[in-house]
Design an enzyme around this catalytic site. Structure first.
Site, short mmCIF file in Angstrom:
data_model
loop_
_atom_site.label_atom_id
_atom_site.label_comp_id
_atom_site.label_asym_id
_atom_site.label_seq_id
_atom_site.Cartn_x
_atom_site.Cartn_y
_atom_site.Cartn_z
N HIS A 21 34.88 33.50 41.64
CA HIS A 21 35.51 32.91 42.58
C HIS A 21 37.14 33.26 42.56
O HIS A 21 37.66 32.98 43.55
CB HIS A 21 35.30 31.22 42.28
CG HIS A 21 33.69 30.78 42.66
ND1 HIS A 21 33.76 30.17 43.73
CD2 HIS A 21 32.69 31.23 42.16
CE1 HIS A 21 32.15 29.97 43.75
NE2 HIS A 21 31.57 30.72 42.79
N ASP A 116 38.64 26.29 47.33
CA ASP A 116 37.26 26.96 46.94
C ASP A 116 36.23 25.58 47.29
O ASP A 116 36.65 24.47 46.94
CB ASP A 116 37.17 27.17 45.46
CG ASP A 116 36.09 27.96 45.27
OD1 ASP A 116 34.76 27.69 45.99
OD2 ASP A 116 36.09 28.86 44.43
N CYS A 338 35.41 46.43 33.18
CA CYS A 338 36.00 47.68 33.64
C CYS A 338 36.73 47.03 35.10
O CYS A 338 36.49 45.76 35.41
CB CYS A 338 35.05 48.71 34.41
SG CYS A 338 33.98 48.26 35.61
N HIS A 355 23.52 42.95 40.03
CA HIS A 355 22.71 41.39 40.08
C HIS A 355 22.85 40.84 41.59
O HIS A 355 22.30 39.99 41.70
CB HIS A 355 23.41 40.69 38.90
CG HIS A 355 24.66 40.34 39.16
ND1 HIS A 355 25.86 41.08 39.60
CD2 HIS A 355 25.30 39.15 39.27
CE1 HIS A 355 26.74 40.37 39.80
NE2 HIS A 355 26.52 39.33 39.44
N TRP A 358 27.67 38.05 45.08
CA TRP A 358 28.27 38.32 46.10
C TRP A 358 29.37 39.17 46.40
O TRP A 358 29.81 40.28 47.35
CB TRP A 358 28.52 37.02 47.30
CG TRP A 358 28.93 37.40 48.54
CD1 TRP A 358 30.04 37.03 49.18
CD2 TRP A 358 28.39 38.44 49.56
NE1 TRP A 358 30.22 37.69 50.27
CE2 TRP A 358 29.40 38.28 50.60
CE3 TRP A 358 27.28 39.35 49.64
CZ2 TRP A 358 28.87 39.27 51.88
CZ3 TRP A 358 27.08 40.01 50.70
CH2 TRP A 358 27.95 40.06 51.92
N ASN A 359 30.44 38.73 45.24
CA ASN A 359 31.43 39.82 45.32
C ASN A 359 30.94 41.38 45.11
O ASN A 359 31.58 42.28 45.64
CB ASN A 359 32.54 39.33 44.25
CG ASN A 359 33.03 38.26 44.50
OD1 ASN A 359 33.68 37.70 45.52
ND2 ASN A 359 32.68 37.05 43.87
N SER A 360 30.08 41.51 44.08
CA SER A 360 29.92 43.02 43.68
C SER A 360 29.05 43.68 45.10
O SER A 360 29.39 44.82 45.32
CB SER A 360 28.89 43.04 42.62
OG SER A 360 29.43 42.36 41.51
N GLU A 363 31.74 44.15 47.54
CA GLU A 363 32.74 45.28 47.20
C GLU A 363 32.00 46.73 47.30
O GLU A 363 32.56 47.50 47.81
CB GLU A 363 33.25 45.14 45.58
CG GLU A 363 34.08 43.97 45.71
CD GLU A 363 34.16 43.24 44.10
OE1 GLU A 363 34.84 42.14 43.81
OE2 GLU A 363 33.40 44.13 43.23
N ASP A 379 22.61 32.74 44.59
CA ASP A 379 22.62 33.35 45.84
C ASP A 379 21.97 34.92 45.70
O ASP A 379 21.88 35.45 46.63
CB ASP A 379 23.85 33.39 46.45
CG ASP A 379 24.94 34.20 45.66
OD1 ASP A 379 24.79 34.04 44.30
OD2 ASP A 379 26.03 34.29 46.27
N GLN A 380 21.66 35.13 44.29
CA GLN A 380 21.57 36.94 44.57
C GLN A 380 20.21 37.31 45.16
O GLN A 380 20.35 38.45 45.65
CB GLN A 380 21.62 37.25 43.01
CG GLN A 380 23.03 37.00 42.47
CD GLN A 380 22.99 36.69 40.81
OE1 GLN A 380 22.40 36.78 40.45
NE2 GLN A 380 24.17 35.93 40.62
#
Ligand code: UDX
Length: 462
Positions: A21, A116, A338, A355, A358-360, A363, A379-380
């Site tokens: 977040h 948020d 990293c 996984h 949402w960010n990954s 991105e 949510d994944q």
């Protein structure tokens, strides 16, 4: 009182204090601060401020508030669940109220609060100070549409056991139970989590703006539905423009990291590998895999026989098979953290085993990297479904009857994405999405227009 003659709009950005977040809201704060008419302050908890030491944040100012866990953070009270939310909800409102008051006393009153959606109480606090309010949703439009339908009773209450109604406005017709956020189907939920998720929608009917970290082309029918339901607008991907331009920055301070990234070691290792050859593996900042699942990932990666970079957080290391680190030497690099944006922008990366946080996911899409989806929870699964069947930038690893994703399946999926017949298609499509992501954030793009529109509502503050 200081002599302060800043006539800019002052916006306070308030993330929920977890990595998934803080990142999108911090990046959004940078986007806002990039407008000459805006002064932007990011408010983080004292614990985040002391553990991540967000110093070099460019044009974004940092302020602190208390979540009632100043010394120990969420992990000190059992992680992101019930007891932590109780403390946060008790201490947070008063502390943010105090922060707004002191900003005013310093002669720089806050005109707008972007909070948020996990912190719905922020709306009341902002109102007391006469500030405009924007709720920021950190998940996909699709997931927000699903929760909106759940809230309105158009999807039965959890645990959902029957097939979904064939037509749900704003969603593709092919969604199955396994594609829903786990909080809608899992009957063994940790207490408080579904409430937290549903609380995101409290007050969306009274807030001035609803912003979503996605971009219109990626989810047009879902975004349209959210606009009709909540007046929501897409403002993403909230990634630094330097990554959206595909230029590798020399700037390790691009993020606020709650773990210390192994930036130099990782970059040197990636530099030594040819283009599109490396499998990058990470399960985000929260997922805790079973030892069995960790073994399947480890052995699967070993059998694939391609170079891999695997982020195994310190807390997860003990679950690696005993001899794996030695066995994998020369083939893989395992790091505790990293700088993921830099890794995804590196030309050596061939695919991302993720996984599907949402960010990954966003991105990877924005960096043009194909995905092997191993959803864990929340949510994944929905994100993984879209990755495979809607955006078609990768494949989802099928679980066995016990929910474990086996080494053979992981291997098949990575090979499909990196060397199968579909390899070119995945890569081309991923690059097309990354172009669209960049376009959305460029001048005149869909997200840029929505951000300008949001800022224009403030007028001038003299
Ligand atoms: C959580 C949820 O799990 C996710 O589903 C939800 O959408 C947002 O909140 P998390 O599990 O941590 O987040 O995953 P993700 O959303 O992918 O966020 C992780 C962030 O950490 C990403 O921005 C990623 O770039 C960053 N990261 C991860 C690093 O910078 N370095 C790493 O080594 C690993």
């Amino acid at each position: 009182m200081v002599n302060y003659s800043d006539h800019r709009i002052h916006i306070l950005v308030l993330p929920y204090p977890s990595q998934g977040h803080i990142n999108p809201l911090f990046q959004f704060a940078k986007v806002l601060a990039g407008h000459s008419s805006v002064r932007c302050t990011l408010a983080v908890t004292r614990f985040v401020a002391s553990s991540a030491r967000p110093a070099a944040t460019g044009s974004v100012h940092i302020a602190v508030f208390s979540d009632g866990c100043d010394d120990v953070g969420p992990d000190g009270v059992g992680g992101h669940r019930g007891p932590y939310f109780e403390r946060l909800n008790a201490a947070g409102p008063g502390s943010v109220d105090q922060l707004l008051r002191s900003e005013s006393e310093l002669g720089r009153p806050v005109h707008g609060v972007v909070y948020d959606a996990f912190l719905p109480w922020a709306q009341g606090v902002a109102r007391r100070h006469g500030a405009a309010c924007a709720a920021f949703l950190t998940q996909t439009c699709a997931v927000d549409v699903l929760y909106t339908h759940l809230r309105a009773g158009r999807i039965p209450p959890p645990p959902v056991r029957e097939e979904l109604p064939p037509e749900l406005d704003g969603l593709p017709s092919q969604l199955e139970l396994t594609d829903l956020p786990t909080f809608m189907v899992d009957k063994n939920l940790p207490p408080g989590l579904l409430e937290l998720l549903m609380n995101q929608f409290v007050g969306l009917d009274t807030v001035d703006h609803v912003l979503v970290n996605s971009f219109y082309d990626l989810e047009p029918q879902e975004a349209d539905y959210l606009t009709s339901a909540w007046g929501a607008k897409t403002v993403g991907p909230t990634m630094p423009s330097v990554y959206l331009d595909n230029r590798l920055p020399n700037d390790a301070s691009c993020g606020i990291h709650l773990h210390t990234p192994k930036t130099f070691e990782t970059k040197a290792w990636l530099d030594a590998h040819p283009s599109l050859s490396v499998v990058y593996v990470s399960f985000g900042s929260i997922a805790s895999l079973s030892s069995k699942q960790m073994t399947e990932v480890a052995e699967g990666l070993y059998n694939i026989d391609k170079p891999f970079l695997w982020v195994v957080r310190a807390k997860e290391t003990s679950k690696l098979p005993a001899t794996f680190a030695d066995k994998a030497k020369g083939r893989g690099l395992i790091v505790p953290w990293c700088s993921q944006l830099e890794v995804l922008a590196h030309p050596s990366i061939g695919c991302f085993v993720t996984h599907c946080g949402w960010n990954s996911t966003l991105e990877a899409i924005s960096s043009g990297v194909p995905i092997v989806a191993m959803p864990h929870w929340s949510d994944q699964p929905t994100n993984a479904k879209y990755v495979q069947d809607v955006w078609r930038v990768g494949v989802r690893v099928p679980p066995d009857s016990q929910g474990v994703m086996r080494r053979e399946e992981i291997e098949v999926c990575v090979r499909q994405v990196m060397e199968g017949e579909l390899r070119e298609e995945f890569k081309i499509r991923a690059l097309e999405w990354s172009k669209k992501a960049k376009k959305a954030m460029s001048k005149g793009g869909s997200s840029d227009i929505n951000i300008s529109d949001f800022l224009s509502k403030f007028g001038h503050h003299k």
